[in-house]
Scaffold this active site. Structure first.
Site, PDB file in Angstrom:
ATOM      1  N   GLY A  91       2.823   2.417  12.183  1.00  0.00           N
ATOM      2  CA  GLY A  91       2.578   0.752  11.036  1.00  0.00           C
ATOM      3  C   GLY A  91       3.566  -0.318  11.580  1.00  0.00           C
ATOM      4  N   GLY A  92       3.689  -1.310  10.662  1.00  0.00           N
ATOM      5  CA  GLY A  92       5.198  -2.138  10.431  1.00  0.00           C
ATOM      6  C   GLY A  92       6.186  -1.140  10.291  1.00  0.00           C
ATOM      7  CB  VAL A  96       2.962   8.425  10.662  1.00  0.00           C
ATOM      8  CG1 VAL A  96       2.135   8.868   9.360  1.00  0.00           C
ATOM      9  CG2 VAL A  96       2.736   6.786   9.948  1.00  0.00           C
ATOM     10  CG  ASP A 216       0.774  -4.225   1.325  1.00  0.00           C
ATOM     11  OD1 ASP A 216      -0.152  -4.849   1.727  1.00  0.00           O
ATOM     12  OD2 ASP A 216       1.466  -3.640   1.779  1.00  0.00           O
TER      13      ASP A 216
END
Length: 423
Positions: A91-92, A96, A216
């Site tokens: 992701g940003g 992971v 978020d």
């Protein structure tokens, strides 16, 4: 969807509630420091007032002691040198990886973990890493992903910033709402997710002596454990709520397209009601199986809230927005009830939106009306199960348009219930 910056009785698993004493030096005017060098933790844009006063997160050195500090070599070994076979997401923030570590309680026992490695994003990435540690280091709840520990090393190899979480084997809610998912969520499971997510937000907003605004909230940030329990994750953009006597926190506007509340986008004024708006969007995501913003769809269907609007006032039309993977008379009635809750969360005037504790109670009423109890059990169906039930469900399918769905009087009764606290 990626996160980016805008410009325009008693239970054993009951959450531990942090107190003011446990956060004595928290949320003050401290700057967060890296090992060996000072790092200003203000927004990169430097246009926000959140760097002043109570809106600052605490210093890492003052963090709760139950978080384990890992060495980089430990995590490298746990993830097989961050190999491609152990990579489970990106992701940003960065990548992971799935890892295996020794249990703190029993060194002979091995436990699965998720290791998030900070990408080379500089100041803003480090700030989000620090926020994750500081938020999950002081809060604990069954519906928040547990942070086990972290790694912070600076050496000749560069800056290493990693977070170690409990492993959530069933991925995100977004994964299972996708049309490509082989395990789409049943309606029972969607209600379960809605309830557990509401519990997590209510805890952050109202159940401590300070308030955390998620900022978020979205389906990709709701993860599912081995028992399909939903837990909120990714607190890198979280902010403390306003100080006593203030109505909002002024911040740089960040979030995910399709989820952010309109008043927050327009003014940068952040309140807990911004999370409530995002939750309302998410409820329509559960109902329709569609993303809040999907550029791959026809022009008139790309924005979820605009697409559903014409179908909400007519019972015969409402069935057309229901996820086609969901069928049945009871599901349709329950989905309509859930949409009424969503509509309350999506009030244009933020002050008229309910608090998350009130939303939680309304969701619980929807759950009870559908299942007969307040906690639906997971019931994911395999392809064979779905095929076997097609015949029995298809008999009632052609009669869906004749169903008289409960009107908004139902929500009024729930909203006025003694169990619900009004503002």
């Amino acid at each position: 969807m990626k996160c980016f910056q805008f410009y325009s009785g008693d239970r054993k698993d009951e959450p531990k509630t942090p107190t003011a004493n446990s956060l004595q030096s928290s949320f003050t005017d401290h700057e967060i420091k890296q090992s060996g060098s000072e790092l200003n933790s203000q927004d990169v844009s430097n246009t926000s007032s959140e760097s002043r006063g109570r809106n600052q997160f605490p210093n890492l050195s003052e963090r709760a002691s139950f978080l384990k500090v890992f060495s980089f070599s430990e995590l490298k070994q746990a993830t097989k040198n961050f190999g491609r076979t152990t990579k489970i997401g990106e992701g940003g923030f960065g990548c992971v990886f799935k890892g295996v570590i020794k249990s703190s309680d029993d060194p002979a026992e091995r436990i699965d973990v998720a290791v998030k490695q900070l990408g080379k994003r500089g100041l803003q990435g480090h700030k989000e890493w620090v926020t994750e540690v500081n938020v999950l280091g002081v809060v604990e709840h069954p519906n928040l992903v547990k942070l086990i520990g972290y790694c912070a090393e600076d050496d000749e190899r560069g800056i290493q910033r990693l977070l170690v979480y409990e492993y959530m084997p069933n991925g995100s809610v977004e994964d299972h709402l996708s049309i490509r998912s082989l395990t789409p969520l049943s309606w029972d499971m969607r209600l379960r997710v809605a309830l557990y997510a509401a519990r997590g937000l209510a805890y952050l907003h109202e159940e401590m002596d300070f308030q955390i605004i998620f900022r978020d909230f979205k389906s990709s940030n709701i993860l599912l454990d081995e028992q399909w329990n939903a837990k909120l994750s990714d607190f890198g953009l979280a902010r403390l709520g306003p100080s006593e006597g203030l109505t909002h926190v002024s911040t740089a506007v960040v979030g995910t397209m399709g989820y952010a509340a309109p008043e927050y986008i327009q003014t940068g004024r952040l309140t807990s009601k911004s999370d409530v708006w995002s939750y309302g969007v998410f409820l329509y995501e559960l109902i329709t199986g569609r993303r809040p913003l999907d550029r791959q769809r026809p022009k008139g269907e790309q924005k979820l809230l605009e697409w559903v609007k014409p179908y909400l006032s007519d019972a015969k039309k409402f069935q057309h927005i229901l996820d086609p993977r969901l069928e049945g008379r009871q599901v349709l009635k329950s989905a309509h009830k859930l949409s009424l809750v969503a509509n309350r969360c999506l009030s244009r005037l933020s002050k008229t939106r309910p608090k998350m504790s009130e939303v939680q109670e309304m969701i619980n009423q929807v759950v009870e009306a559908y299942t007969g109890c307040g906690n639906p059990q997971p019931s994911l169906k395999s392809k064979d199960d779905n095929k076997a039930s097609e015949d029995s469900q298809s008999k009632g399918k052609r009669r869906l348009s004749d169903i008289k769905i409960v009107d908004s009087a139902w929500l009024l009764r729930v909203w006025s219930s003694k169990l619900v606290r009004t503002c």
